[in-house]
Motif scaffolding. Structure first.
Motif, short mmCIF file in Angstrom:
data_model
loop_
_atom_site.label_atom_id
_atom_site.label_comp_id
_atom_site.label_asym_id
_atom_site.label_seq_id
_atom_site.Cartn_x
_atom_site.Cartn_y
_atom_site.Cartn_z
N TYR A 1 24.62 60.77 78.55
CA TYR A 1 24.10 59.73 77.67
C TYR A 1 22.73 60.15 77.17
O TYR A 1 21.87 60.55 77.96
CB TYR A 1 23.95 58.40 78.41
CG TYR A 1 25.26 57.84 78.90
CD1 TYR A 1 26.05 57.04 78.07
CD2 TYR A 1 25.71 58.09 80.19
CE1 TYR A 1 27.25 56.52 78.52
CE2 TYR A 1 26.91 57.57 80.65
CZ TYR A 1 27.67 56.79 79.81
OH TYR A 1 28.86 56.28 80.25
N LEU A 2 22.51 60.08 75.86
CA LEU A 2 21.21 60.36 75.28
C LEU A 2 20.47 59.03 75.11
O LEU A 2 21.06 58.04 74.66
CB LEU A 2 21.34 61.05 73.93
CG LEU A 2 22.08 62.38 73.92
CD1 LEU A 2 22.10 62.95 72.50
CD2 LEU A 2 21.48 63.36 74.89
N SER A 3 19.18 59.03 75.46
CA SER A 3 18.39 57.81 75.39
C SER A 3 17.09 58.07 74.64
O SER A 3 16.53 59.16 74.71
CB SER A 3 18.06 57.32 76.80
OG SER A 3 17.19 56.20 76.76
N ASP B 1 25.44 59.17 72.29
CA ASP B 1 24.06 59.04 71.83
C ASP B 1 23.69 57.57 71.69
O ASP B 1 24.13 56.90 70.77
CB ASP B 1 23.88 59.78 70.50
CG ASP B 1 22.43 59.87 70.07
OD1 ASP B 1 21.57 59.20 70.68
OD2 ASP B 1 22.16 60.61 69.12
N TYR B 2 22.86 57.08 72.62
CA TYR B 2 22.33 55.71 72.57
C TYR B 2 20.88 55.72 72.10
O TYR B 2 20.13 54.79 72.35
CB TYR B 2 22.40 55.05 73.93
CG TYR B 2 23.79 54.68 74.39
CD1 TYR B 2 24.81 54.41 73.50
CD2 TYR B 2 24.08 54.54 75.74
CE1 TYR B 2 26.08 54.06 73.93
CE2 TYR B 2 25.35 54.18 76.19
CZ TYR B 2 26.33 53.93 75.28
OH TYR B 2 27.58 53.58 75.70
N SER B 3 20.46 56.81 71.43
CA SER B 3 19.05 56.98 71.09
C SER B 3 18.70 56.62 69.65
O SER B 3 17.56 56.78 69.25
CB SER B 3 18.64 58.42 71.33
OG SER B 3 19.17 59.26 70.33
N GLY C 1 19.43 58.32 67.18
CA GLY C 1 19.06 59.57 66.53
C GLY C 1 17.70 60.11 66.93
O GLY C 1 17.21 61.07 66.34
N ASN C 2 17.07 59.51 67.96
CA ASN C 2 15.75 59.94 68.41
C ASN C 2 15.77 60.17 69.93
O ASN C 2 15.07 59.50 70.67
CB ASN C 2 14.70 58.89 68.04
CG ASN C 2 13.30 59.32 68.36
OD1 ASN C 2 13.00 60.50 68.38
ND2 ASN C 2 12.44 58.36 68.62
N PRO C 3 16.59 61.13 70.42
CA PRO C 3 16.72 61.31 71.87
C PRO C 3 15.49 61.92 72.51
O PRO C 3 14.91 62.87 71.97
CB PRO C 3 17.92 62.24 72.00
CG PRO C 3 17.94 63.01 70.73
CD PRO C 3 17.42 62.08 69.68
N LYS C 4 15.09 61.35 73.64
CA LYS C 4 13.98 61.88 74.43
C LYS C 4 14.46 62.33 75.80
O LYS C 4 13.83 63.16 76.43
CB LYS C 4 12.89 60.84 74.57
CG LYS C 4 12.21 60.49 73.28
CD LYS C 4 11.11 59.49 73.48
CE LYS C 4 10.49 59.17 72.13
NZ LYS C 4 9.54 58.08 72.23
N SER C 5 15.56 61.73 76.26
CA SER C 5 16.05 62.04 77.60
C SER C 5 17.57 62.00 77.61
O SER C 5 18.21 61.59 76.63
CB SER C 5 15.51 61.02 78.60
OG SER C 5 15.99 59.73 78.29
N PHE C 6 18.12 62.43 78.73
CA PHE C 6 19.57 62.32 78.93
C PHE C 6 19.83 61.86 80.34
O PHE C 6 19.04 62.09 81.25
CB PHE C 6 20.28 63.64 78.64
CG PHE C 6 19.96 64.75 79.60
CD1 PHE C 6 20.78 65.00 80.70
CD2 PHE C 6 18.84 65.54 79.42
CE1 PHE C 6 20.48 66.01 81.59
CE2 PHE C 6 18.55 66.57 80.29
CZ PHE C 6 19.37 66.80 81.38
#
Length: 89
Positions: free
Chosen positions: A63-65, A46-48, A50-55
């Protein structure tokens, strides 16, 4: 070439298999199951913040972005234009 996923994190474009919208994952039972298994198995990073919009799916990792899938796809397209379509990176 590298794709910037946000917050200073980058991955090689040559490793990218798929860029997806997390909202659409939630609309598909199969996609939800895939993400749950990937998370349980430790394949999700998770690179977001804690606020993921895409993967971004690679051969080994999801990877979460925090950046939208549309913007990430646009960045990859621009990178290929700038480098004459050469994906070596």
């Amino acid at each position: 070439m590298f794709l910037h996923l946000g917050d200073g994190y980058m991955i090689p474009t040559r490793d990218i298999v798929l860029i997806g919208d997390l909202e659409k994952v939630n609309q598909s039972e199969v996609s939800q199951e895939f993400m749950e298994i990937a998370t349980e198995e430790g394949f999700v990073i998770d690179y977001s913040d804690g606020n993921p919009k895409s993967f971004v799916l690679t051969g080994e990792t999801v990877y979460l972005s925090m950046i939208s899938s549309h913007t990430l796809a646009k960045r990859v397209k621009e990178l290929f234009k700038e480098n004459g379509g050469n994906s070596n990176g």
